[in-house]
Design a protein around this motif. Sequence first.
Motif, mmCIF file in Angstrom:
data_model
loop_
_atom_site.group_PDB
_atom_site.id
_atom_site.type_symbol
_atom_site.label_atom_id
_atom_site.label_comp_id
_atom_site.label_asym_id
_atom_site.label_seq_id
_atom_site.Cartn_x
_atom_site.Cartn_y
_atom_site.Cartn_z
ATOM 1 N N ARG A 250 -14.531 15.087 -6.693
ATOM 2 C CA ARG A 250 -13.153 15.505 -7.010
ATOM 3 C C ARG A 250 -12.315 14.235 -7.106
ATOM 4 N N VAL A 251 -12.348 13.622 -8.282
ATOM 5 C CA VAL A 251 -11.857 12.252 -8.478
ATOM 6 C C VAL A 251 -10.396 12.107 -8.091
ATOM 7 N N GLN A 252 -9.518 12.949 -8.642
ATOM 8 C CA GLN A 252 -8.073 12.768 -8.406
ATOM 9 C C GLN A 252 -7.705 13.013 -6.946
ATOM 10 N N LYS A 253 -8.312 14.017 -6.327
ATOM 11 C CA LYS A 253 -8.029 14.287 -4.925
ATOM 12 C C LYS A 253 -8.494 13.127 -4.047
ATOM 13 N N HIS A 254 -9.719 12.655 -4.284
ATOM 14 C CA HIS A 254 -10.243 11.548 -3.491
ATOM 15 C C HIS A 254 -9.448 10.269 -3.737
ATOM 16 N N ARG A 255 -9.017 10.063 -4.981
ATOM 17 C CA ARG A 255 -8.238 8.857 -5.294
ATOM 18 C C ARG A 255 -6.918 8.851 -4.520
ATOM 19 N N LEU A 256 -6.269 10.005 -4.439
ATOM 20 C CA LEU A 256 -5.013 10.099 -3.688
ATOM 21 C C LEU A 256 -5.259 9.847 -2.204
ATOM 22 N N LEU A 257 -6.297 10.465 -1.633
ATOM 23 C CA LEU A 257 -6.587 10.296 -0.209
ATOM 24 C C LEU A 257 -6.959 8.849 0.112
ATOM 25 N N LEU A 258 -7.721 8.220 -0.771
ATOM 26 C CA LEU A 258 -8.111 6.830 -0.552
ATOM 27 C C LEU A 258 -6.907 5.897 -0.660
ATOM 28 N N LEU A 259 -5.994 6.197 -1.587
ATOM 29 C CA LEU A 259 -4.779 5.383 -1.714
ATOM 30 C C LEU A 259 -3.936 5.499 -0.440
ATOM 31 N N ILE A 260 -3.813 6.712 0.097
ATOM 32 C CA ILE A 260 -3.056 6.902 1.337
ATOM 33 C C ILE A 260 -3.708 6.119 2.477
ATOM 34 N N LEU A 261 -5.028 6.177 2.565
ATOM 35 C CA LEU A 261 -5.743 5.443 3.610
ATOM 36 C C LEU A 261 -5.525 3.938 3.465
ATOM 37 N N SER A 262 -5.577 3.448 2.228
ATOM 38 C CA SER A 262 -5.351 2.019 1.985
ATOM 39 C C SER A 262 -3.939 1.609 2.382
ATOM 40 N N VAL A 263 -2.969 2.453 2.066
ATOM 41 C CA VAL A 263 -1.574 2.163 2.404
ATOM 42 C C VAL A 263 -1.377 2.127 3.917
ATOM 43 N N ILE A 264 -1.964 3.080 4.625
ATOM 44 C CA ILE A 264 -1.805 3.125 6.085
ATOM 45 C C ILE A 264 -2.456 1.897 6.724
ATOM 46 N N LEU A 265 -3.628 1.505 6.238
ATOM 47 C CA LEU A 265 -4.291 0.310 6.767
ATOM 48 C C LEU A 265 -3.447 -0.936 6.538
ATOM 49 N N ALA A 266 -3.012 -1.128 5.288
ATOM 50 C CA ALA A 266 -2.216 -2.315 4.976
ATOM 51 C C ALA A 266 -0.863 -2.267 5.676
ATOM 52 N N GLY A 267 -0.238 -1.094 5.678
ATOM 53 C CA GLY A 267 1.083 -0.976 6.295
ATOM 54 C C GLY A 267 1.057 -1.239 7.787
ATOM 55 N N SER A 268 0.031 -0.741 8.483
ATOM 56 C CA SER A 268 -0.046 -0.966 9.928
ATOM 57 C C SER A 268 -0.267 -2.441 10.238
ATOM 58 N N ALA A 269 -1.050 -3.138 9.400
ATOM 59 C CA ALA A 269 -1.279 -4.571 9.618
ATOM 60 C C ALA A 269 -0.021 -5.379 9.339
ATOM 61 N N VAL A 270 0.588 -5.113 8.193
ATOM 62 C CA VAL A 270 1.794 -5.853 7.798
ATOM 63 C C VAL A 270 2.933 -5.594 8.775
ATOM 64 N N ALA A 271 2.990 -4.381 9.304
ATOM 65 C CA ALA A 271 4.065 -4.045 10.239
ATOM 66 C C ALA A 271 4.034 -4.916 11.487
ATOM 67 N N VAL A 272 2.841 -5.357 11.899
ATOM 68 C CA VAL A 272 2.705 -6.117 13.138
ATOM 69 C C VAL A 272 2.681 -7.622 12.906
ATOM 70 N N VAL A 273 1.961 -8.071 11.865
ATOM 71 C CA VAL A 273 1.808 -9.523 11.665
ATOM 72 C C VAL A 273 2.593 -10.046 10.472
ATOM 73 N N GLY A 274 3.309 -9.182 9.772
ATOM 74 C CA GLY A 274 4.063 -9.649 8.615
ATOM 75 C C GLY A 274 3.199 -9.652 7.358
ATOM 76 N N ALA A 275 3.765 -10.170 6.287
ATOM 77 C CA ALA A 275 3.129 -10.101 4.966
ATOM 78 C C ALA A 275 2.098 -11.207 4.780
#
Length: 351
Positions: A250-275
Motif C-alpha cells: 500500500r504505497v501511499q499509506k506506507h509513504r505517509l507513515l514513513l514520512l511521519i516516522l522520519s519527521v519524528i526521528l529528525a525532529g526529536s534529534a534537532v529539538a535537543v542538539v540543534g540543526a
Amino acid sequence: MNKPRYWTLRSRSARFHMQLEKRSVRTLAILTMIVIVVSIIGIGIGETWIHPWEVIRAIFGQSSGAYDFVLYRLRLPRAVVGLLAGAALGMSGAILQGMIRNPLASPDIIGITGGASVAAVLFLSYGSSVFHLSIDWLPVAAIMGALIVSALIYLLSWQNGVTPMRLVLIGIGISAGMSAMTTFMLVISSTFTASKVYIWLTGSVYGATWSGVYSILPVCVIAIPLLLYFARSLNSQELGDDVALGLGVRVQKHRLLLLILSVILAGSAVAVVGAVGFVGLIAPHIARKWVGRTFGSISLASGLIGALLVFVADVIARTAFYPIDIPAGIFTAAIGAPFFIYLLYQNRNRF
C-alpha cells in the motif's frame, strides 16, 4: 552444497517478512562494537583524562567516586545525547533516501530540519519574553515545526498520490523558504537572542542533560521495530511504485507513515542538539556501501554510523580548541558540504 546467504524472519501470520544477509549482520555487529569502544574512549577524553575502565564502571553504576561529577553530570549525558541524536538523524535520512529513491535526500535538505529551525527561532525569540514559556518547551516547538512543514510539503506534493521526485523538489523549495524566514528573524532579533539562535542553528551537544536523553531514547527505541516492519515495503518501493503495488504494498499509506516516522526521528534529534547538518545525508551512503541494499540492514547501520559521526564530532568540538567549546555541527558540516558536492557531481546525469 552452498550455505544460505540470508536469515529469514517471518511472523506466523506472514504479515511480517524480512531477510537479513549474514554478511550484513556481521557488519552490524562490528559497527556496534566500534560505537561502544569509541564511546568509552571518547567519554574519557578531556581536560581531565579518565581511564576507560573507570568509564565502564561508571556506566554500570560501580564508579569509584573520584569522577562522579564529571562523568554523571557532564560527559555521560552529553555522550548519550550525541549518540542518540546521531542515530535518529541517520535513520531519518535512510528512510527518506529509501522512500524518495534519491541519494540527495536528507532531513536538512528537503525542509524537515528547516521547519524545526523556524519554530525554534520563534520560540527562542518570543517564547520566554512574550509568552513566558520555559525553555523546556523548546523540543516541543521544534518537533511541531518539523511536523507542520512536513505536512505542507506532503500536501503540496499530492496529485493523485505523492511521487518521490515531486516530494524532493517541493521539499528543497520549502527548505529555501524556511532558511529565508530564519535569516529574517535573526536580523530583527536582539544580539543576545541572535547569539543563542546561532549556536542552536549550528548544532551543539553542549549542556546536554539526562532530560534530553529521556526525550530522544523512546523515539529511537520505538523507531527500530517500525523500520524493520516497513523494510519489505521500502525494498519494494525502490523497484518503482508499479512494481510495489503489484507486490501488494500500500504505497501511499506506507509513504505517509514513513514520512511521519522520519519527521519524528529528525525532529526529536534537532529539538535537543540543534540543526546538526548532513548526518542524515552521509550515514545512509556509508551504510549502503557496507551492508548492501536491504533496507532493514541499511536503516540500522545508518543509525550506528550517524551516532558515531555526531559523537566523534562532539569529542573533537569540546577538546580540539579547549577551553572554547565549538558546536559539533561545524565539524559535521565540514565533512558533509564537500560530500554533498561530490554526490551532485557523481549523479549529475540523473537530474
